[in-house]
Design a protein around this motif. Structure first.
Motif, short mmCIF file in Angstrom:
data_model
loop_
_atom_site.label_atom_id
_atom_site.label_comp_id
_atom_site.label_asym_id
_atom_site.label_seq_id
_atom_site.Cartn_x
_atom_site.Cartn_y
_atom_site.Cartn_z
N LEU A 66 -52.74 -3.42 6.83
CA LEU A 66 -51.87 -3.22 5.64
C LEU A 66 -51.94 -1.93 4.94
O LEU A 66 -51.31 -1.22 4.39
N ILE A 67 -53.38 -1.18 5.38
CA ILE A 67 -53.36 0.35 5.10
C ILE A 67 -52.01 1.06 5.75
O ILE A 67 -51.61 1.97 4.93
N GLU A 68 -52.07 0.82 6.90
CA GLU A 68 -51.06 1.70 7.80
C GLU A 68 -49.48 1.19 7.34
O GLU A 68 -48.82 2.32 6.99
N LEU A 69 -49.37 0.08 6.70
CA LEU A 69 -47.99 -0.21 6.23
C LEU A 69 -47.89 0.49 4.95
O LEU A 69 -46.88 0.91 4.75
N ASP A 70 -48.99 0.38 4.09
CA ASP A 70 -48.73 0.88 2.81
C ASP A 70 -48.40 2.50 2.85
O ASP A 70 -47.74 2.94 1.87
N GLU A 71 -48.91 3.14 3.79
CA GLU A 71 -48.64 4.70 3.99
C GLU A 71 -47.00 4.85 4.34
O GLU A 71 -46.62 5.98 4.07
N VAL A 72 -46.29 3.91 4.96
CA VAL A 72 -45.03 4.32 5.38
C VAL A 72 -43.91 3.48 4.68
O VAL A 72 -42.74 3.68 4.48
N ALA A 73 -44.32 2.47 3.79
CA ALA A 73 -43.55 1.14 3.22
C ALA A 73 -43.71 1.46 1.53
O ALA A 73 -44.12 0.60 0.95
N ILE A 74 -43.67 2.56 1.13
CA ILE A 74 -43.95 3.16 -0.20
C ILE A 74 -43.05 2.33 -1.13
O ILE A 74 -42.00 2.43 -1.08
N GLY A 75 -43.62 1.57 -2.12
CA GLY A 75 -42.89 0.77 -3.04
C GLY A 75 -42.37 -0.39 -2.57
O GLY A 75 -41.62 -1.27 -3.31
N VAL A 76 -42.53 -0.87 -1.35
CA VAL A 76 -42.12 -1.98 -0.77
C VAL A 76 -42.85 -3.10 -0.81
O VAL A 76 -44.25 -2.96 -0.22
N GLU A 77 -42.73 -4.52 -1.28
CA GLU A 77 -43.67 -5.56 -1.46
C GLU A 77 -44.00 -5.98 -0.21
O GLU A 77 -42.95 -6.11 0.89
N VAL A 78 -45.17 -6.41 0.13
CA VAL A 78 -45.73 -6.68 1.26
C VAL A 78 -46.33 -8.17 1.15
O VAL A 78 -47.10 -8.51 0.32
N VAL A 79 -45.74 -9.03 1.98
CA VAL A 79 -46.17 -10.60 1.73
C VAL A 79 -46.96 -11.05 3.13
O VAL A 79 -46.43 -10.87 4.16
#
Length: 93
Positions: free
Chosen positions: A19-32
């Motif tokens: 989730l940390i890795e994803l947060d760095e590249v998918a800025i502003g995109v909701e993750v479920v």
């Protein structure tokens, strides 16, 4: 609206790291984060799919796309297979 859905969360050993890795590249995109063992997360995901809109389910083979779609439909429309020995789904022909 764009959603990123992480499936099979129950099989991920380092979910927080992912989730940390994803947060760095998918800025502003909701993750479920979801799993077939977590109907509440699937219900939330389904609530985000508005009637009359188009949704695309994309991802590698074995991530559970047909399983999620069947859940939304309330019946088995798309064929699925059991997991193979590496914990991933087996592509169904």
């Amino acid at each position: 609206m764009t959603l990123i859905v992480l499936t099979k969360a129950d099989l991920c050993e380092n979910l927080t790291e992912k989730l940390i890795e994803l947060d760095e590249v998918a800025i502003g995109v909701e993750v479920v984060v979801t799993s077939t063992y977590d109907p509440q997360s699937l219900d939330y995901l389904e609530s985000q799919l508005l009637a009359g809109t188009t949704a695309a389910f994309i991802g590698s083979s074995g991530v559970g796309k047909p399983t999620i779609i069947n859940y939304f439909l309330g019946k088995t429309i798309l064929e699925t297979d059991e997991l193979i020995n590496d914990g991933k789904g087996l592509h169904t022909r």
